[in-house]
Every structure is written in structure tokens, then in C-alpha cells.
Design a protein around this motif. Structure first.
Motif, PDB file in Angstrom:
ATOM      1  N   GLY A  58       0.785  -1.225   0.000  1.00 38.71           N
ATOM      2  CA  GLY A  58       0.000   0.000   0.000  1.00 38.71           C
ATOM      3  C   GLY A  58       0.816   1.275   0.000  1.00 38.71           C
ATOM      4  O   GLY A  58       0.284   2.359  -0.226  1.00 38.71           O
ATOM      5  N   THR A  59       2.113   1.181   0.262  1.00 39.95           N
ATOM      6  CA  THR A  59       2.980   2.365   0.276  1.00 39.95           C
ATOM      7  C   THR A  59       3.529   2.611  -1.131  1.00 39.95           C
ATOM      8  O   THR A  59       4.206   1.753  -1.686  1.00 39.95           O
ATOM      9  N   PRO A  60       3.215   3.787  -1.708  1.00 41.16           N
ATOM     10  CA  PRO A  60       3.679   4.043  -3.079  1.00 41.16           C
ATOM     11  C   PRO A  60       5.174   4.317  -3.163  1.00 41.16           C
ATOM     12  O   PRO A  60       5.761   4.887  -2.244  1.00 41.16           O
ATOM     13  N   THR A  61       5.762   3.888  -4.261  1.00 44.45           N
ATOM     14  CA  THR A  61       7.154   4.210  -4.579  1.00 44.45           C
ATOM     15  C   THR A  61       7.299   4.243  -6.098  1.00 44.45           C
ATOM     16  O   THR A  61       6.625   3.494  -6.806  1.00 44.45           O
ATOM     17  N   ARG A  62       8.137   5.112  -6.562  1.00 40.56           N
ATOM     18  CA  ARG A  62       8.369   5.230  -8.002  1.00 40.56           C
ATOM     19  C   ARG A  62       9.868   5.176  -8.266  1.00 40.56           C
ATOM     20  O   ARG A  62      10.672   5.644  -7.459  1.00 40.56           O
ATOM     21  N   ILE A  77      24.247  -2.959 -18.494  1.00 38.76           N
ATOM     22  CA  ILE A  77      24.101  -2.424 -17.144  1.00 38.76           C
ATOM     23  C   ILE A  77      22.808  -1.619 -17.058  1.00 38.76           C
ATOM     24  O   ILE A  77      22.209  -1.262 -18.071  1.00 38.76           O
ATOM     25  N   ALA A  78      22.405  -1.332 -15.843  1.00 42.73           N
ATOM     26  CA  ALA A  78      21.285  -0.429 -15.587  1.00 42.73           C
ATOM     27  C   ALA A  78      21.672   0.480 -14.433  1.00 42.73           C
ATOM     28  O   ALA A  78      22.387   0.072 -13.515  1.00 42.73           O
ATOM     29  N   ARG A  79      21.187   1.696 -14.504  1.00 49.84           N
ATOM     30  CA  ARG A  79      21.324   2.643 -13.400  1.00 49.84           C
ATOM     31  C   ARG A  79      19.907   2.976 -12.964  1.00 49.84           C
ATOM     32  O   ARG A  79      19.095   3.405 -13.771  1.00 49.84           O
ATOM     33  N   SER A  80      19.625   2.749 -11.687  1.00 48.55           N
ATOM     34  CA  SER A  80      18.282   2.911 -11.153  1.00 48.55           C
ATOM     35  C   SER A  80      18.249   4.048 -10.140  1.00 48.55           C
ATOM     36  O   SER A  80      19.200   4.222  -9.362  1.00 48.55           O
ATOM     37  N   TYR A  81      17.141   4.809 -10.136  1.00 48.86           N
ATOM     38  CA  TYR A  81      16.950   5.937  -9.232  1.00 48.86           C
ATOM     39  C   TYR A  81      15.514   5.867  -8.705  1.00 48.86           C
ATOM     40  O   TYR A  81      14.593   5.631  -9.480  1.00 48.86           O
ATOM     41  N   ASP A  82      15.331   6.073  -7.392  1.00 51.98           N
ATOM     42  CA  ASP A  82      13.958   6.031  -6.890  1.00 51.98           C
ATOM     43  C   ASP A  82      13.606   7.286  -6.098  1.00 51.98           C
ATOM     44  O   ASP A  82      14.462   8.141  -5.839  1.00 51.98           O
ATOM     45  N   ASP A  83      12.331   7.374  -5.725  1.00 50.63           N
ATOM     46  CA  ASP A  83      11.834   8.569  -5.047  1.00 50.63           C
ATOM     47  C   ASP A  83      12.227   8.637  -3.572  1.00 50.63           C
ATOM     48  O   ASP A  83      11.846   9.568  -2.868  1.00 50.63           O
ATOM     49  N   HIS A  84      13.013   7.684  -3.103  1.00 51.32           N
ATOM     50  CA  HIS A  84      13.562   7.731  -1.750  1.00 51.32           C
ATOM     51  C   HIS A  84      15.021   8.204  -1.773  1.00 51.32           C
ATOM     52  O   HIS A  84      15.691   8.186  -0.740  1.00 51.32           O
ATOM     53  N   GLY A  85      15.518   8.576  -2.967  1.00 50.01           N
ATOM     54  CA  GLY A  85      16.883   9.066  -3.097  1.00 50.01           C
ATOM     55  C   GLY A  85      17.923   7.976  -3.237  1.00 50.01           C
ATOM     56  O   GLY A  85      19.115   8.237  -3.140  1.00 50.01           O
TER      57      GLY A  85
END
Length: 143
Positions: A58-62, A77-85
Motif C-alpha cells: 500500500g505504500t507508493p514508490t516510483r 548495465i542499468a542505473r536505477s533511481y527512486d523517489d527515496h533518493g
């Protein structure tokens, strides 16, 4: 130049409905995951942009990820970034229908079905005390 290194990743392009059982770990209780994952080519087809809009219990994250071929290391490779920094770099591998993602703190092993419209697998989380442990049983189905 990198196009030939990525053409086999066409299997990802599009929108996917994602569900998962999040298992209890040292740091968090069990829950569920529901997400929409969208993969699209960046103009020129040298990189794939992956957007994830998820809910963990239920907790949103992008998050946003850029997948591409690294000419120096000669690997995907992949470089990932999220809304929690949080950001992380992953090694990627697609061998036939087998897909793997390997990072310092998480890793994934999964397999596409014969039609290429479903991907199932297991995310593992690296914990300080116990090493690698199962984290998320995941299923992506093409929308």
C-alpha cells in the motif's frame, strides 16, 4: 554502435502489470507488491528507459532506470533511481528466456514464458547478518 547489444531486449518494450509476494526479511514484514512497469526505447535505440510505479503493502514508490550497453566493461548495465533518493548500478543478462539483474544489495533471477508475455522470478536481498535471502516472488504480465 550499441544497438546490436540491445536488440534482444525488445522483449521488454511495452507496459507490464506486476504483482509480487514480498517475503519477511530481517528489516521488514511480509506484504504484497502491485506495480505498473513501462519500458520504452530512448530515441536512437541505444538505451531503454524503465519507469516503475509500485505499491509495497500500500505504500507508493516510483523509480526510473536506464538500461544500456557499457562500452568500457562490455556488458549490459542499468542505473536505477527512486523517489527515496536511492540509486544503484546493476549488471544485466538476458540469455535466451533467462533474465538476471545483479546489484550490490539486491539481485533477481527470472524467466520469460515461451510467448514472451510473462516474466516470473525471485528477487533476493543481501542482509548484513544472513547474506542473500529470498525477498520478492515476482510476476510481470504484459498489459
Amino acid at each position: 554502435m550499441a544497438i546490436h547489444h540491445l536488440s534482444h531486449l525488445d522483449i521488454f518494450i511495452g507496459t507490464w502489470n506486476t504483482t509480487g509476494d514480498v517475503l519477511e526479511t530481517e528489516n521488514s514484514p511480509a506484504s504484497t507488491l502491485v506495480a505498473t512497469d513501462t519500458y520504452q526505447w530512448l530515441s536512437g535505440k541505444h538505451f531503454i528507459i524503465h519507469h516503475a510505479d509500485a505499491r509495497f503493502g500500500g505504500t507508493p514508490t516510483r523509480s526510473m532506470e536506464v538500461m544500456g550497453y557499457d562500452l568500457i566493461s562490455k556488458k549490459l548495465i542499468a542505473r536505477s533511481y527512486d523517489d527515496h533518493g536511492i540509486s544503484e548500478v546493476f549488471d544485466l543478462s538476458l540469455n535466451g528466456k533467462n533474465w538476471s539483474i545483479t546489484g550490490e544489495s539486491v539481485r533477481f533471477e527470472g524467466k520469460f514464458n515461451a510467448k514472451g508475455n510473462k516474466l516470473t522470478g525471485l528477487w533476493e536481498l543481501k542482509n548484513k547478518k544472513s547474506g542473500w535471502q529470498p525477498w520478492i516472488n515476482l510476476k510481470l504480465v504484459r498489459a
